[in-house]
Design a protein around this motif. Sequence first.
Motif, PDB file in Angstrom:
ATOM      1  N   VAL A 245      -2.948  -8.873  -4.577  1.00  0.00           N
ATOM      2  CA  VAL A 245      -2.662  -7.481  -4.905  1.00  0.00           C
ATOM      3  C   VAL A 245      -3.145  -7.204  -6.326  1.00  0.00           C
ATOM      4  O   VAL A 245      -2.746  -7.888  -7.271  1.00  0.00           O
ATOM      5  N   SER A 246      -4.011  -6.199  -6.477  1.00  0.00           N
ATOM      6  CA  SER A 246      -4.515  -5.812  -7.796  1.00  0.00           C
ATOM      7  C   SER A 246      -3.875  -4.489  -8.202  1.00  0.00           C
ATOM      8  O   SER A 246      -3.980  -3.491  -7.484  1.00  0.00           O
TER       9      SER A 246
ATOM     10  N   ARG B 133       0.829  -1.205   0.000  1.00  0.00           N
ATOM     11  CA  ARG B 133       0.000   0.000   0.000  1.00  0.00           C
ATOM     12  C   ARG B 133       0.869   1.263   0.000  1.00  0.00           C
ATOM     13  O   ARG B 133       0.561   2.250  -0.684  1.00  0.00           O
ATOM     14  N   ARG B 134       1.963   1.222   0.747  1.00  0.00           N
ATOM     15  CA  ARG B 134       2.831   2.395   0.855  1.00  0.00           C
ATOM     16  C   ARG B 134       3.626   2.623  -0.438  1.00  0.00           C
ATOM     17  O   ARG B 134       3.769   3.764  -0.894  1.00  0.00           O
ATOM     18  N   HIS B 135       4.150   1.555  -1.031  1.00  0.00           N
ATOM     19  CA  HIS B 135       5.056   1.714  -2.164  1.00  0.00           C
ATOM     20  C   HIS B 135       4.336   1.758  -3.507  1.00  0.00           C
ATOM     21  O   HIS B 135       4.875   2.330  -4.471  1.00  0.00           O
ATOM     22  N   CYS B 136       3.152   1.174  -3.618  1.00  0.00           N
ATOM     23  CA  CYS B 136       2.403   1.259  -4.878  1.00  0.00           C
ATOM     24  C   CYS B 136       1.633   2.569  -4.984  1.00  0.00           C
ATOM     25  O   CYS B 136       1.429   3.086  -6.077  1.00  0.00           O
TER      26      CYS B 136
ATOM     27  N   ALA C 191       8.584  -6.605 -11.448  1.00  0.00           N
ATOM     28  CA  ALA C 191       9.929  -7.092 -11.119  1.00  0.00           C
ATOM     29  C   ALA C 191      10.660  -6.084 -10.241  1.00  0.00           C
ATOM     30  O   ALA C 191      11.285  -6.446  -9.227  1.00  0.00           O
ATOM     31  N   SER C 192      10.599  -4.817 -10.605  1.00  0.00           N
ATOM     32  CA  SER C 192      11.234  -3.776  -9.802  1.00  0.00           C
ATOM     33  C   SER C 192      10.623  -3.709  -8.408  1.00  0.00           C
ATOM     34  O   SER C 192      11.330  -3.559  -7.403  1.00  0.00           O
ATOM     35  N   LEU C 193       9.293  -3.842  -8.347  1.00  0.00           N
ATOM     36  CA  LEU C 193       8.593  -3.792  -7.067  1.00  0.00           C
ATOM     37  C   LEU C 193       9.048  -4.927  -6.146  1.00  0.00           C
ATOM     38  O   LEU C 193       9.285  -4.721  -4.946  1.00  0.00           O
TER      39      LEU C 193
END
Length: 417
Positions: free
Chosen positions: A49-50, A26-29, A86-88
Motif C-alpha cells: 500500500v502506497s 481503497r475504500r477507506h483511504c 495507526a488510526s487506519l
Amino acid sequence: MGLGLHVLGRWRQENVQPELLERWFRRHCGSALLEARILDGDDESTLFVSIHPAAEDVEVMVSNDGRVVVSAKTSTVGPGYHQYLASLLHRLGNDQGIDWAAPGENEGTGDETGYFETGDRGALEREMLAWLRRLANALLEHLADSSVSNLQVGMAVGHSYACEGAIMTPLGPRSREWIQRVSSDPTQGIDLFPWWPEGLGANYYLGMALVRMWTDIRWRPPVSESETATLRETLGWLEAARQFDSQLEYPMAEWREIASALGERVTLPVPDGTPPAAIGYRRRPTWVAITEGWSIQIPGEFAEAWDDGTWTAWDDTAGIWFSSYAFEGAGRPCMEVLDDALTNAPALRSEIIERQSEHLAGRAGVGPANAHSSTWFLTGVLAHSAGFSICTIEFEGPARKAWAVEIWQSIRWVDST
C-alpha cells in the motif's frame, strides 16, 4: 535506521482473502491512497500500500492460517503519517475482525514510538525528534570523512543527483550547518518531515506536492500519460492545500511552471520578490543505478522505463537504450571479454571511440543513420571481467555528438559481489 510500525494480528475469519483487505484500503483511504497491489505466494500473500511519495510501501502480509503482519517505516515522512497509519490499522482491525497483539506479546513487533498502543501524540513527537537527533549525529560522523559527499536521507534507492548541500532529502538539500543545528536542537529540523501535523490538511497536501516536485517531476512538457497524471495530481495537491490554508508559503514559480507544461493557465497571486523556480533535483544531471553494478549519468529531465529487459531513457529530442549481460564466473581480461562481446553486438559506425580503465574496456561507434539523415546514433560496448553492456543513443547530430559521447563515457560498473 528509522522508526515505524511492525504490528502482528490474527484474522478471526477462516477464509483468508487478501483481496478483501485491498478493497478495504481503497475504500477507506480514498484519495490518500496512491497505489495498492497484491503479490501472491504459496503460503502467504502481501498487500503493498502506497500512501505518501516520501514513504516506502506499507506491507500487509497475510498467511493462509489468518496471521496478519503490517510493517511500515514512518520516520521518512513524520508523525502525521505515523498517526494516520495507526488510526487506519485500528479501523481495519475493527472492520475486518483482526485482533492486534498486545505490546511485548511478540518479540520484535509493535510500535517503536508507543503511539499505536497509547495514542499519545506528544510521546510520538518526542520519539521522532530523538530519532532526528540521532540521525544528525550519525550524519556528522559520516561527513567528518572528507571523501563522503551527497548523502541521501529518506530518498528512494537507484537515483542520485547533483546538488549543493551536505545531504539530499525528499524536501531538498540540507547544509552541514543545518545538520549541526539539528544535532543541538532537533526541533530545528522539523522541516525535514513532509507530514508533521495531524490530519489531511494543508501541510499534508503541500508536503505531498513538494516531494513530487523535488524527486519526480522532469520540468518540461510530459512525454507520457503517466507523466501527465503526475503533473495533474501535483497541481491538485497544491490547490487542495491552498483551499485549506492560503497563507502558507507556496512554490508559486514552480506551480506556474507545472501548469505551463500542461498547457494550462492558472491565476495565482505572485508577491513581489517571489524567487525564480529552483525546486527539483531533476533540473540537474541524474545518476541512475541500472542493474548488476552498472550506472549512468543522464539529463535529469529524461523519462525512464524498462522494456523487455532493456532500460530506456528519453525526452522528445533523444533516446537511450541500455542492456547488460553477465557471464558465468569471472576473472577474464576485459579486452578478451570485449572482443567476444563485439562479435555479438550490432556493427559499430565508422567513427570509433575507445575506452580503457582498470576495470572496463570499451569501444563505441558514432555517426548518422545514413548519408542523408539528420538522425545520429552512438552504439557502445563496455566489458568487465564477467560481463558487458550495450548502450545505444539516438540524437539529432552532429551538433550533439559530444553530448552523446559524454553520456556513454559516464557509464560506470562497480563489482557488487
